[in-house]
Design an enzyme around this catalytic site. Structure first.
Site, mmCIF file in Angstrom:
data_model
loop_
_atom_site.group_PDB
_atom_site.id
_atom_site.type_symbol
_atom_site.label_atom_id
_atom_site.label_comp_id
_atom_site.label_asym_id
_atom_site.label_seq_id
_atom_site.Cartn_x
_atom_site.Cartn_y
_atom_site.Cartn_z
ATOM 1 N N ASN A 1 -10.733 1.579 0.733
ATOM 2 C CA ASN A 1 -9.173 0.977 0.905
ATOM 3 C C ASN A 1 -8.194 0.774 0.035
ATOM 4 O O ASN A 1 -8.923 -0.841 -0.511
ATOM 5 C CB ASN A 1 -8.515 0.316 2.388
ATOM 6 N N CYS B 1 0.986 -1.189 -0.168
ATOM 7 C CA CYS B 1 -0.421 -0.349 -0.275
ATOM 8 C C CYS B 1 0.813 1.120 -0.306
ATOM 9 O O CYS B 1 0.162 2.353 -0.138
ATOM 10 C CB CYS B 1 -0.863 -0.095 1.390
ATOM 11 N N HIS C 1 -2.295 7.890 2.223
ATOM 12 C CA HIS C 1 -2.672 6.633 1.933
ATOM 13 C C HIS C 1 -4.487 6.250 2.342
ATOM 14 O O HIS C 1 -4.656 6.398 4.047
ATOM 15 C CB HIS C 1 -1.639 5.555 2.253
HETATM 16 O O1 UT7 Z 1 -3.749 -0.620 4.012
HETATM 17 C C1 UT7 Z 1 -2.844 -1.760 4.677
HETATM 18 C C2 UT7 Z 1 -4.097 -2.314 5.300
HETATM 19 N N1 UT7 Z 1 -5.008 -1.338 5.975
HETATM 20 C C3 UT7 Z 1 -5.432 -1.362 7.634
HETATM 21 O O2 UT7 Z 1 -5.198 -2.159 8.564
HETATM 22 C C4 UT7 Z 1 -6.124 -0.430 8.221
HETATM 23 C C5 UT7 Z 1 -5.538 -0.415 9.705
HETATM 24 N N2 UT7 Z 1 -6.514 -0.827 11.091
HETATM 25 C C6 UT7 Z 1 -7.799 -0.326 10.842
HETATM 26 O O3 UT7 Z 1 -8.054 0.404 10.701
HETATM 27 C C7 UT7 Z 1 -8.442 -0.582 11.936
HETATM 28 O O4 UT7 Z 1 -7.554 -1.316 13.293
HETATM 29 C C8 UT7 Z 1 -9.616 -1.767 11.901
HETATM 30 C C9 UT7 Z 1 -10.567 -1.000 11.562
HETATM 31 C C10 UT7 Z 1 -9.436 -2.805 10.800
HETATM 32 C C11 UT7 Z 1 -9.899 -2.354 13.107
HETATM 33 O O5 UT7 Z 1 -10.344 -1.145 13.837
HETATM 34 P P1 UT7 Z 1 -10.359 -1.621 15.138
HETATM 35 O O6 UT7 Z 1 -11.093 -0.080 16.159
HETATM 36 O O7 UT7 Z 1 -8.800 -1.839 15.852
HETATM 37 O O8 UT7 Z 1 -11.020 -2.810 15.696
HETATM 38 P P2 UT7 Z 1 -10.293 -4.437 16.215
HETATM 39 O O9 UT7 Z 1 -10.395 -4.864 15.335
HETATM 40 O O10 UT7 Z 1 -9.387 -4.096 18.014
HETATM 41 O O11 UT7 Z 1 -11.606 -4.967 16.595
HETATM 42 C C12 UT7 Z 1 -12.944 -4.782 17.982
HETATM 43 C C13 UT7 Z 1 -14.313 -5.379 17.650
HETATM 44 C C14 UT7 Z 1 -13.946 -6.771 17.860
HETATM 45 O O12 UT7 Z 1 -15.360 -7.415 18.488
HETATM 46 P P3 UT7 Z 1 -14.828 -7.569 20.120
HETATM 47 O O13 UT7 Z 1 -13.282 -8.473 20.509
HETATM 48 O O14 UT7 Z 1 -14.577 -6.172 20.705
HETATM 49 O O15 UT7 Z 1 -15.917 -7.870 20.607
HETATM 50 C C15 UT7 Z 1 -13.805 -7.714 16.311
HETATM 51 O O16 UT7 Z 1 -14.370 -8.694 16.439
HETATM 52 O O17 UT7 Z 1 -14.558 -5.313 16.553
HETATM 53 C C16 UT7 Z 1 -15.119 -6.825 15.922
HETATM 54 N N3 UT7 Z 1 -15.452 -6.431 14.354
HETATM 55 C C17 UT7 Z 1 -16.540 -5.904 13.722
HETATM 56 N N4 UT7 Z 1 -17.161 -5.410 13.908
HETATM 57 C C18 UT7 Z 1 -18.386 -5.446 13.334
HETATM 58 C C19 UT7 Z 1 -13.988 -6.413 13.592
HETATM 59 N N5 UT7 Z 1 -14.578 -6.305 12.089
HETATM 60 C C20 UT7 Z 1 -15.946 -6.176 12.224
HETATM 61 C C21 UT7 Z 1 -17.244 -5.297 11.685
HETATM 62 N N6 UT7 Z 1 -18.482 -5.578 11.550
HETATM 63 N N7 UT7 Z 1 -16.696 -5.464 10.182
#
Ligand code: UT7
Length: 320
Positions: free
Chosen positions: A277, A111, A247
Site C-alpha cells: 500500500n 490515501c 486504491h
Molecule cells: O490505506 C488505508 C489503510 N489501509 C488499511 O487500513 C487496510 C484495511 N484493513 C485491512 O486490510 C485488514 O483489516 C488488515 C490486513 C489490516 C488486517 O486483517 P484482518 O483480517 O482484519 O486481521 P485482524 O486485524 O483482525 O487480525 C487477525 C489476527 C490477530 O490475531 P488474533 O487476535 O486473532 O489472535 C492479529 O494479532 O492476526 C494477527 N495479526 C498478524 N499475524 C501475523 C495482525 N497482523 C499480523 C501479522 N502477522 N502481520
C-alpha cells in the site's frame, strides 16, 4: 483536463514477506492470505524528493515535453521529513525548473488524495490558471509506521506516481467525500512545545495507528457507493468502464468490489502483490505500469477510487 503522460519511480530496496518475518512475528502465509502482498519497495538510502522528481521527469518525457513546459507543480504527500518547504518546491529544484513562473504546492487528503488532487488540477486548468501541470503523488509511508508493530508495518510500501495534465474534456466526473473519524487511522508528528503549554503529552509522537477492520468495512462500502455515483454522474454504466483502478490497500477489498459489480476480472487492475500500500501513490503508480505495459489505449474509460484517513473517499471517471 487530459492526461498527457505518466511516470513512476520506486525505491530500489525490495522487501519480501520472508524478510519481514526475520524480525517480526509474522509469516508470508499470513500477509499473503490477509492482504495479497508478497513484496514491497522500501526507502533506504535514497532521497525521497529524488524519487518524486524521477517519477515527474518520466511523466514529462512520456508527454513529449521538457521541464520548462511545466507551469505548475502540485504534489500530493501525506508525510516526508520536510514539513516545509513543500515537496513540490523541492521537486522543482531537482527538475531544474527555474522560477518564478512555475508555482508549487502540496496537498494532503491521505490515501484518497490522488483524485482530490486531480480535482484541483482540473480546476486550475479549466479556469486557465495553468496550461501544463506536473502532478505527483509521492509517499514514504514506511517512515510513519512502528517497525515492531506487525499489524501495520507489513502493509505498506513507498513510491511515486506522476502525470502531466493539460487542457481537455477527459475528466468526466468526480466524487469527493469526508466524514470526521480521526481515530480510525492517524499519525502524530512531534512538534515543538510553546512556553504556554500546561497540559503534558498533547504532542506525543504516535506512529501510525490503524483500526484495520473498521477501515476495511468502510472501504468496501464507500468504494461501491462512490463508484456507482461517479459512473452515473458521467452518464455511464459500470459495464462501460474499461479499467478500474482502486486504491491498493488490500487485495481482499479489490476482490469484494469486483464480486459485487460482476464485471470481468481483467478490468480490475492491481499491483499490491509487489508494491504494498503506497497510500496516495498507489493509483498513479498502477496507472503508469498498465500504460507502459500497453494495457490502456487512448479513448479508454477509467475509474479511479480511493479511501483513507479522515475518513475521506474519492472517485473519478477519466477518458484516457
Ligand atoms: O490505506 C488505508 C489503510 N489501509 C488499511 O487500513 C487496510 C484495511 N484493513 C485491512 O486490510 C485488514 O483489516 C488488515 C490486513 C489490516 C488486517 O486483517 P484482518 O483480517 O482484519 O486481521 P485482524 O486485524 O483482525 O487480525 C487477525 C489476527 C490477530 O490475531 P488474533 O487476535 O486473532 O489472535 C492479529 O494479532 O492476526 C494477527 N495479526 C498478524 N499475524 C501475523 C495482525 N497482523 C499480523 C501479522 N502477522 N502481520
Amino acid at each position: 483536463m487530459k492526461i498527457l503522460g505518466t511516470g513512476s519511480a520506486l525505491p530500489r530496496k525490495t522487501v519480501t514477506n520472508d524478510m519481514l518475518s526475520e524480525f517480526l512475528d509474522t509469516s508470508d502465509e499470513w500477509i499473503t492470505t490477509r492482504t495479497g502482498i508478497k513484496s514491497r519497495q522500501i526507502i533506504s538510502d535514497e532521497r525521497f524528493e529524488e524519487i518524486a522528481a524521477l517519477a515527474g521527469q518520466r511523466a514529462i518525457e512520456a508527454a513529449g515535453l521538457v521541464p520548462e513546459d511545466i507551469d505548475f507543480i502540485i504534489c500530493h504527500n501525506v508525510c516526508n521529513v520536510y514539513v516545509t518547504p513543500s515537496l513540490a518546491s523541492l521537486v522543482q529544484g531537482f527538475l531544474g525548473i527555474k522560477g518564478p513562473n512555475c508555482p508549487t504546492m502540496d496537498l494532503n487528503s491521505a490515501c484518497a488524495g490522488f483524485v482530490y488532487g486531480l480535482d484541483i488540477c482540473d480546476a486550475f486548468l479549466e479556469t486557465g490558471r495553468a496550461n501544463r501541470i506536473l502532478y505527483i503523488c509521492a509517499e514514504e509511508v514506511t517512515r510513519m509506521v512502528d517497525w515492531n508493530q506487525r499489524e501495520t508495518c507489513v502493509l505498506f510500501g513507498d513510491g511515486a506516481g506522476a502525470m502531466v495534465l493539460g487542457k481537455g474534456d477527459n475528466y468526466l466526473a468526480s466524487t469527493l467525500t469526508s466524514t470526521p473519524m480521526p481515530d480510525v487511522i492517524y499519525y502524530r508528528l512531534p512538534c515543538e512545545p510553546t512556553p504556554y503549554e500546561t497540559r503534558e503529552g498533547i504532542d506525543t509522537h504516535k506512529a501510525m495507528q490503524l483500526k484495520g477492520r473498521e477501515v476495511f468495512r468502510n472501504a468496501v462500502t464507500s468504494a461501491q457507493r462512490d463508484i456507482r455515483d461517479v459512473v452515473a454522474k458521467a452518464g455511464l454504466e459500470l459495464k462501460d468502464i474499461d479499467h478500474y483502478l482502486l486504491h491498493q490497500a488490500n487485495m481482499r477489498i479489490v476482490d469484494a468490489i469486483k464480486q459485487n459489480f460482476d464485471l470481468p476480472d481483467e478490468r480490475f487492475h492491481h499491483n499490491i502483490e509487489y508494491r504494498g500500500n503506497t497510500s496516495s501513490a498507489s493509483i498513479p503508480i498502477l496507472l503508469d505500469e498498465i500504460v507502459r505495459e500497453g494495457k490502456v489505449k487512448r479513448g479508454d474509460l477509467m475509474v479511479f477510487n480511493g479511501f483513507g484517513a479522515g475518513f475521506v473517499t474519492s472517485a473519478a471517471v477519466v477518458r484516457y
